[in-house]
Design an enzyme around this catalytic site. Structure first.
Site, short mmCIF file in Angstrom:
data_model
loop_
_atom_site.label_atom_id
_atom_site.label_comp_id
_atom_site.label_asym_id
_atom_site.label_seq_id
_atom_site.Cartn_x
_atom_site.Cartn_y
_atom_site.Cartn_z
N ASP A 11 -6.32 1.63 6.05
CA ASP A 11 -4.81 1.88 6.66
C ASP A 11 -3.85 2.46 7.15
OD1 ASP A 11 -4.19 -1.06 5.23
OD2 ASP A 11 -3.30 -0.84 3.58
N ASP A 130 -0.83 -12.03 5.17
CA ASP A 130 -0.18 -11.54 3.87
C ASP A 130 0.45 -12.65 3.03
OD1 ASP A 130 -1.42 -8.77 4.42
OD2 ASP A 130 0.53 -8.94 5.97
#
Length: 260
Positions: A11, A130
């Site tokens: 990330d 997500d």
């Protein structure tokens, strides 16, 4: 025999690899180019690069960082964040990625999945999803976007099935409830999606020890597992993780590292 994949997730925020818990409290932990090189040498099967603030900041992905990472590794490389058009996908492919991950933009404009699959092949198009536990949704899970900041009205199972029908070739399924907790993957969510679709599902969110991967492969029916904290912070190596999997009768790929 089918072999499971170990995928390392980077990330990236402001050019640095970052890690948080449940998408909050992120701290910078290193240089993504150096980390990508290290995990490739350790034997990671694939690498995923997410520009985690691109969509929320309404900007394009940091293509220069993508290009630098691609120059260091010789394994499949998936990139996501701020990709809002087929032209953006093409830019990422030209920078060295084999797969393009769409998440928030796919929710806003589902046709981007279909357009991308038509132009580049469905094997290149990854749906990043997500999901947040929500008992009001039919499946018990709600899709959220913009790094967990915005709730949608999409049910996770319905969205997975629709994305597959549109041409997604893979789903990276991240549980926000488990993300960064190191308490193990969300097995109920993973197994539900994995058993409902015919494309590969990559489990994401919650890995804290090698045995968590054993569980998500055996109980969650995942095709691959995404890891981050385990290798970024806790110090496990890819070799150690694969050895634990082998000892538990989970078939994994041999090390992918080759000298360029």
């Amino acid at each position: 025999m089918f072999k499971r994949r170990i995928i390392v997730c980077l990330d990236v925020r402001d050019g640095k690899t970052t890690k948080g818990v449940k998408f909050k409290g992120n701290v910078d932990i290193g240089d993504p180019v150096e980390m990508a090189r290290e995990y490739y040498h350790q034997g990671a099967d694939e690498l995923v690069f997410y520009d985690i603030t691109a969509s929320n900041e309404k900007r394009s992905i940091m293509i220069d960082v993508v290009r630098k990472v691609a120059e260091e590794i010789f394994i499949p490389f998936s990139v996501g964040g701020g990709i809002s058009s087929v032209d953006d996908m093409w830019d990422v492919i030209l920078a060295g990625a084999e797969k393009i991950s769409v998440n928030s933009q796919a929710v806003k404009n589902p046709s981007i999945i279909e357009e991308g699959a038509s132009r580049f092949g469905r094997q290149c198009i990854v749906l990043g999803m997500d999901a947040l536990s929500d008992s009001s949704m039919p499946s018990g899970y709600r899709v959220v976007i913009h790094g967990g900041r915005v709730k949608t009205e999409l049910d996770a199972l319905e969205w997975a099935l629709r994305a597959e029908s549109l041409g997604a070739g893979e789903i990276v399924l991240n549980s926000i409830d488990a993300d960064g907790t190191k308490d193990g993957y969300e097995l109920n969510l993973t197994s539900m999606i994995s058993n409902a679709v015919s494309i590969p599902v990559v489990a994401s969110g919650g890995a804290g020890k090698p045995e968590d991967l054993v569980d998500v492969f055996s109980k969650g029916s995942a095709d691959a597992a995404l890891i981050a904290s385990m290798v970024h912070i806790q110090g496990y190596t890819i070799g150690e993780i694969k050895e634990t999997l082998r000892k538990n009768n989970v078939e994994v790929r041999t090390d992918s590292f080759v000298e360029p």
